[in-house]
Motif scaffolding. Structure first.
Motif, PDB file in Angstrom:
ATOM      1  N   HIS A   8       0.864  -1.180   0.000  1.00 37.50           N
ATOM      2  CA  HIS A   8       0.000   0.000   0.000  1.00 37.50           C
ATOM      3  C   HIS A   8       0.897   1.224   0.000  1.00 37.50           C
ATOM      4  N   PHE A   9       0.642   2.149  -0.885  1.00 36.95           N
ATOM      5  CA  PHE A   9       1.478   3.347  -0.962  1.00 36.95           C
ATOM      6  C   PHE A   9       0.700   4.430  -1.701  1.00 36.95           C
ATOM      7  N   ASP A  10       1.236   5.627  -1.685  1.00 33.93           N
ATOM      8  CA  ASP A  10       0.608   6.730  -2.403  1.00 33.93           C
ATOM      9  C   ASP A  10       1.225   6.878  -3.791  1.00 33.93           C
ATOM     10  N   ALA A  11       0.374   7.107  -4.779  1.00 32.13           N
ATOM     11  CA  ALA A  11       0.858   7.313  -6.139  1.00 32.13           C
ATOM     12  C   ALA A  11       1.571   8.655  -6.190  1.00 32.13           C
ATOM     13  N   GLU A  12       2.845   8.636  -6.394  1.00 34.90           N
ATOM     14  CA  GLU A  12       3.624   9.836  -6.692  1.00 34.90           C
ATOM     15  C   GLU A  12       4.918   9.353  -7.351  1.00 34.90           C
ATOM     16  N   PRO A  13       5.522  10.176  -8.203  1.00 32.83           N
ATOM     17  CA  PRO A  13       6.578   9.669  -9.090  1.00 32.83           C
ATOM     18  C   PRO A  13       7.708   8.910  -8.396  1.00 32.83           C
ATOM     19  N   MET A  14       8.211   9.390  -7.266  1.00 31.27           N
ATOM     20  CA  MET A  14       9.338   8.676  -6.635  1.00 31.27           C
ATOM     21  C   MET A  14       8.910   7.301  -6.135  1.00 31.27           C
ATOM     22  N   LEU A  15       7.714   7.210  -5.542  1.00 26.20           N
ATOM     23  CA  LEU A  15       7.255   5.908  -5.043  1.00 26.20           C
ATOM     24  C   LEU A  15       6.909   4.965  -6.190  1.00 26.20           C
ATOM     25  N   ILE A  16       6.418   5.534  -7.289  1.00 24.51           N
ATOM     26  CA  ILE A  16       6.164   4.697  -8.474  1.00 24.51           C
ATOM     27  C   ILE A  16       7.463   4.043  -8.909  1.00 24.51           C
ATOM     28  N   ARG A  17       8.546   4.826  -8.890  1.00 27.07           N
ATOM     29  CA  ARG A  17       9.864   4.283  -9.265  1.00 27.07           C
ATOM     30  C   ARG A  17      10.289   3.177  -8.295  1.00 27.07           C
ATOM     31  N   VAL A  18      10.118   3.430  -7.007  1.00 31.08           N
ATOM     32  CA  VAL A  18      10.506   2.441  -5.993  1.00 31.08           C
ATOM     33  C   VAL A  18       9.721   1.136  -6.194  1.00 31.08           C
ATOM     34  N   VAL A  19       8.425   1.262  -6.409  1.00 31.71           N
ATOM     35  CA  VAL A  19       7.573   0.068  -6.467  1.00 31.71           C
ATOM     36  C   VAL A  19       7.788  -0.711  -7.764  1.00 31.71           C
ATOM     37  N   ARG A  20       7.988  -0.018  -8.879  1.00 30.13           N
ATOM     38  CA  ARG A  20       8.240  -0.774 -10.123  1.00 30.13           C
ATOM     39  C   ARG A  20       9.527  -1.588  -9.984  1.00 30.13           C
ATOM     40  N   LYS A  21      10.506  -1.020  -9.280  1.00 28.10           N
ATOM     41  CA  LYS A  21      11.750  -1.762  -9.064  1.00 28.10           C
ATOM     42  C   LYS A  21      11.530  -2.947  -8.117  1.00 28.10           C
ATOM     43  N   GLN A  22      10.653  -2.753  -7.136  1.00 29.71           N
ATOM     44  CA  GLN A  22      10.324  -3.856  -6.225  1.00 29.71           C
ATOM     45  C   GLN A  22       9.673  -5.007  -6.987  1.00 29.71           C
ATOM     46  N   ALA A  23       8.781  -4.667  -7.893  1.00 33.70           N
ATOM     47  CA  ALA A  23       8.097  -5.710  -8.677  1.00 33.70           C
ATOM     48  C   ALA A  23       9.107  -6.476  -9.526  1.00 33.70           C
ATOM     49  N   ALA A  24      10.033  -5.736 -10.155  1.00 34.63           N
ATOM     50  CA  ALA A  24      11.050  -6.397 -10.983  1.00 34.63           C
ATOM     51  C   ALA A  24      11.957  -7.264 -10.119  1.00 34.63           C
ATOM     52  N   ALA A  25      12.294  -6.775  -8.919  1.00 35.64           N
ATOM     53  CA  ALA A  25      13.165  -7.546  -8.021  1.00 35.64           C
ATOM     54  C   ALA A  25      12.460  -8.825  -7.568  1.00 35.64           C
ATOM     55  N   ALA A  26      11.156  -8.733  -7.302  1.00 33.21           N
ATOM     56  CA  ALA A  26      10.399  -9.922  -6.904  1.00 33.21           C
ATOM     57  C   ALA A  26      10.408 -10.950  -8.036  1.00 33.21           C
ATOM     58  N   ALA A  27      10.208 -10.483  -9.259  1.00 31.59           N
ATOM     59  CA  ALA A  27      10.203 -11.403 -10.409  1.00 31.59           C
ATOM     60  C   ALA A  27      11.576 -12.039 -10.584  1.00 31.59           C
ATOM     61  N   THR A  28      12.621 -11.246 -10.417  1.00 33.55           N
ATOM     62  CA  THR A  28      13.985 -11.779 -10.546  1.00 33.55           C
ATOM     63  C   THR A  28      14.233 -12.847  -9.484  1.00 33.55           C
ATOM     64  N   ALA A  29      13.786 -12.581  -8.260  1.00 35.42           N
ATOM     65  CA  ALA A  29      13.965 -13.553  -7.170  1.00 35.42           C
ATOM     66  C   ALA A  29      13.229 -14.855  -7.459  1.00 35.42           C
ATOM     67  N   LEU A  30      12.183 -14.766  -8.278  1.00 34.52           N
ATOM     68  CA  LEU A  30      11.406 -15.961  -8.621  1.00 34.52           C
ATOM     69  C   LEU A  30      11.912 -16.613  -9.912  1.00 34.52           C
TER      70      LEU A  30
END
Lengths: 151, 126
Positions: A8-30
């Protein structure tokens, strides 16, 4: 068994960047390849940018993002409570009325749909992509050692 | 401003090459940094020479970046300058193709090819 992570987070450009990287990192870990992890980062980034720009009119607003992994399929569901769309396209293909940002998601992911959010508020984007067979190899290696694959 | 996060995420620097204006871009172009790209290209518009934007060190480019590049291309054309793109990582190349930007803005694999094309345009224009 489906494994899920919810953010859960607020939509704003810096957090969007953080979360897209988190999603990619999760996929890489899998076990996702670099290319698939990159596609996931871009698709998640576009979906979150749409929520920020179109859903909330370039203002901050709440986002719920769920990552679900089951049977080599990496699924992402993004809810916003913004203004939604007057009509939802039948698919994200531009021939069905999708816009460019949505077409990018459509092209990058195996499956993607856009629909009204829970209780008809806001927008929900669901997308999924099958990760490569590398995941199976990782999973089997850990099973052989009688350990949960994620440890 | 050193504390501006966009400056840590996106870098651009010009290169001095005779008869061509080269702007190298590196890092990520997204909602947060796309305005920075426009500011850098703005400094090259009105100088009368072809502009080459070198994307070979760009790690991430989303639709905000595509719109920014397209806007830069249009403004360069209005100033009677050509804007060319060179190099791209697979992910960046993917979005060029999906959005068909590569059909609207000349895209070259190498700087050498872009310099040759820019030089030919200059020769043809003179």
């Amino acid at each position: 068994m489906t494994q899920t992570v919810t953010l859960h987070f607020d939509a704003e450009p810096m957090l969007i960047r953080v979360v897209r990287k988190q999603a990619a990192a999760a996929a890489t870990a899998l076990g996702a390849t670099e290319q698939r992890a990159g596609s996931i980062e871009l698709a998640v980034g576009e979906a979150l940018s749409n929520a920020y720009v179109h859903g909330y009119g370039r203002a901050s607003g709440p986002i719920e993002l769920e990552i679900a992994y089951e049977g080599h399929t990496f699924g992402i569901t993004i809810h916003d409570t913004g203004r939604g769309l007057p009509t939802f396209p039948a698919s994200l293909n531009p021939r069905d009325g999708g816009r460019w940002g949505l077409q990018v998601i459509h092209e990058l992911m195996d499956d993607a749909v856009l629909c009204p959010g829970p209780s008809g508020v806001g927008t929900t984007v669901r997308m999924s992509i099958r990760l490569s067979g590398e995941t199976e190899e990782i999973s089997n290696a850990h099973r052989f050692r009688r350990e949960p694959w994620w440890q | 401003m050193e504390h501006d996060p966009a400056r840590r995420i996106f870098h651009a620097w010009p290169d001095e090459i005779p008869s061509v204006l080269v702007l190298h871009v590196a890092g990520e172009i997204d909602l947060m940094t796309a305005p920075c790209l426009k500011l850098h290209v703005d400094q090259l518009i009105g100088r009368g020479l072809p502009i080459i934007v070198d994307c070979s060190e760009l790690r991430y480019l989303d639709l905000a970046g595509i719109h920014a590049l397209e806007d830069c291309h249009q403004r360069a054309e209005q100033a009677e300058q050509r804007l060319l793109l060179v190099g791209s990582t697979p992910l960046v190349h993917n979005i060029f193709v999906i959005t068909q930007l590569n059909q609207r803005v000349p895209l070259f694999d190498t700087m050498g090819e872009a310099l040759t094309a820019a030089g030919q345009e200059e020769t043809g224009a003179s």
